[in-house]
Design an enzyme around this catalytic site. Structure first.
Site, short mmCIF file in Angstrom:
data_model
loop_
_atom_site.label_atom_id
_atom_site.label_comp_id
_atom_site.label_asym_id
_atom_site.label_seq_id
_atom_site.Cartn_x
_atom_site.Cartn_y
_atom_site.Cartn_z
CB SER A 208 -0.94 -0.04 1.18
OG SER A 208 -1.92 0.98 1.03
CG ASP A 375 -7.10 -3.15 -3.10
OD1 ASP A 375 -7.50 -2.50 -2.11
OD2 ASP A 375 -5.62 -3.52 -2.71
CG HIS A 408 -5.43 -2.60 0.71
ND1 HIS A 408 -5.03 -2.10 -0.62
CD2 HIS A 408 -4.68 -1.96 1.70
CE1 HIS A 408 -4.05 -1.24 -0.22
NE2 HIS A 408 -3.88 -0.99 0.98
#
Length: 432
Positions: A208, A375, A408
């Site tokens: 991320s 995600d 995610h």
């Protein structure tokens, strides 16, 4: 006007601290023992050593004075010293290095790498619980007391003449950064430290925000002389197609700007001031704040819910959230926009922020990109924009892995991530 703003914030803080404010949870299950972590104990003593692994605590100071915590796992469970290159693990937004250790040893990337003979280094970004030090600034974090002191002494015109109130000024200065500084200072400091300690170039794994700062640095030609390869999980460079209803609500309601305007420079989802203002978001259609993890990251398929309660449980700078919100609104990957031409000229020598050019990333840099179809934060359309910018990358230096059912958090907490993500990543390391 300033007194009115301070009064509003003080009232919001007091109201949020009262029993009437709901603190939204990530799930209703019990968390693992890492939920009881105390900063003074450290990650090695609290998480790694109890499982029989060797672990060392290190610190590195950035050029702008932030003191960062690093953990080194120099051997696997067998005790055999690492015989493969160092790997630096960099966490994402509002989490810390513990995220690489939260699952069982055969499911957590840090343990898996150590058992596979890699010299594992875990980074903790500025502002997280293990990296709250600074060479000259006191990261004062008692927000409610700070607000009281600020309001009290401004009223008495004694603010700059009382030693205690110095802490609020320091606290605000401590949080005056965005991911620009993470790319410019934190990442180079940790890279250099690991390189100096090991005498070797390193592999990098980012998740991320950990991918964002790496891509920004790589696009500027930084770190490349110390890098073997980079594994980027849930790559973030463009955020225009962000589908997280919670994150969209934060952006659309200008919550981070409001917080910054009110003097709230530290951003934590569990902070009372933030929590109070987020109530407006949590009543919006489609947002279930009883499970913030899903509302923010997407419907993760493969998590052990007992290990996710402390996920997204750290702080970042409110200014950093503003910067990310700017990316969502503009669809670009650029430096922080100060909002007016004069300030941008002072910082960048031009009226608009400098842009990070993804096409400048060297075509021969070994890259592994892993992303998921569910995600909410690293949306497949935004990842495609990044891939379009990498279209000239050497074919044998770019591995792209798409997992349709992953969201995610699955990439670092998924119970099957060891087979789906980590095994291919380790195979990638072996050929680079």
């Amino acid at each position: 006007m300033a007194t009115q703003i301070l009064g509003i914030l003080f009232c919001v803080s007091a109201a949020a601290a009262a029993a009437g404010t709901k603190v939204y949870s990530f799930n209703s299950q019990n968390s693992t023992s890492v939920s009881s972590l105390n900063a003074k104990d450290g990650i090695c003593k609290s998480v790694v050593e109890p499982l029989g692994y060797a672990c060392q605590e290190h610190t590195v100071t950035t050029k702008d004075g932030y003191i960062l915590s690093l953990q080194r796992m120099p051997s696997g469970l067998s005790g055999q010293a690492a015989d493969k290159p160092p790997v630096l693990l960099q966490h994402g937004l509002i989490v810390d290095g513990v995220t690489w250790l939260m699952s069982l040893p055969d499911e957590s990337l840090a343990f898996i790498l150590a058992d596979n003979g890699y010299d594992v280094w875990i980074s903790n970004g500025r502002g997280t619980r293990f990296s709250r030090g600074h060479a000259s600034i006191d990261p004062y974090d008692s927000v409610l007391l700070s607000l009281y002191i600020f309001l009290h002494y401004v009223t008495l015109n004694l603010f700059f003449f009382n030693n205690r109130t110095f802490y609020l000024v320091s606290w605000q200065a401590y949080w005056d950064w965005t991911w620009d500084e993470l790319a410019a200072y934190d990442l180079p400091a940790t890279f250099q430290y690991v390189h100096d300690q090991t005498g070797q170039n390193l592999h990098y794994v980012g998740h991320s925000q950990g991918t964002l700062i790496a891509l920004a640095a790589f696009s500027q030609g930084k770190l490349l002389n110390m890098l073997r390869s980079a594994v980027l999980l849930c790559p973030v460079a463009y955020l225009n197609h962000l589908t997280s209803p919670f994150a969209r609500g934060v952006v659309d309601l200008f919550v981070p700007e409001d917080l910054y305007w009110l003097g709230q420079h530290e951003f934590s989802l569990r902070g009372p001031v933030v929590n109070k203002l987020l109530e407006d978001i949590c009543i919006m259609p489609g947002i279930d704040c009883s499970d913030l993890l899903t509302a923010i990251t997407g419907p993760n398929c493969c998590l052990n819910s007992s290990r996710t309660k402390i996920f997204l449980d750290q702080s970042t700078a409110t200014k950093n959230i503003i910067h990310l919100a700017q990316m969502v609104r503009t669809g670009t990957i650029a430096m922080y926009d100060y909002g007016n031409e004069n300030d941008n000229m002072d910082h960048y020598g031009q009226p608009t922020p400098l842009v990070y050019n993804m096409t400048s990333i060297p075509n021969d840099l070994p890259l592994f990109l892993g992303y998921g179809g569910k995600d909410y934060l690293s949306d497949v359309r935004d990842v495609q924009v990044l891939l379009d910018n990498l279209k000239d990358h050497d074919g044998d230096k770019l591995v792209v892995q798409y997992t349709d059912e992953y969201a995610h958090a699955d990439f670092i907490l998924g119970v099957n991530a060891n087979q789906i993500v980590y095994d291919p990543a380790i195979a990638f390391f072996k050929i680079n």
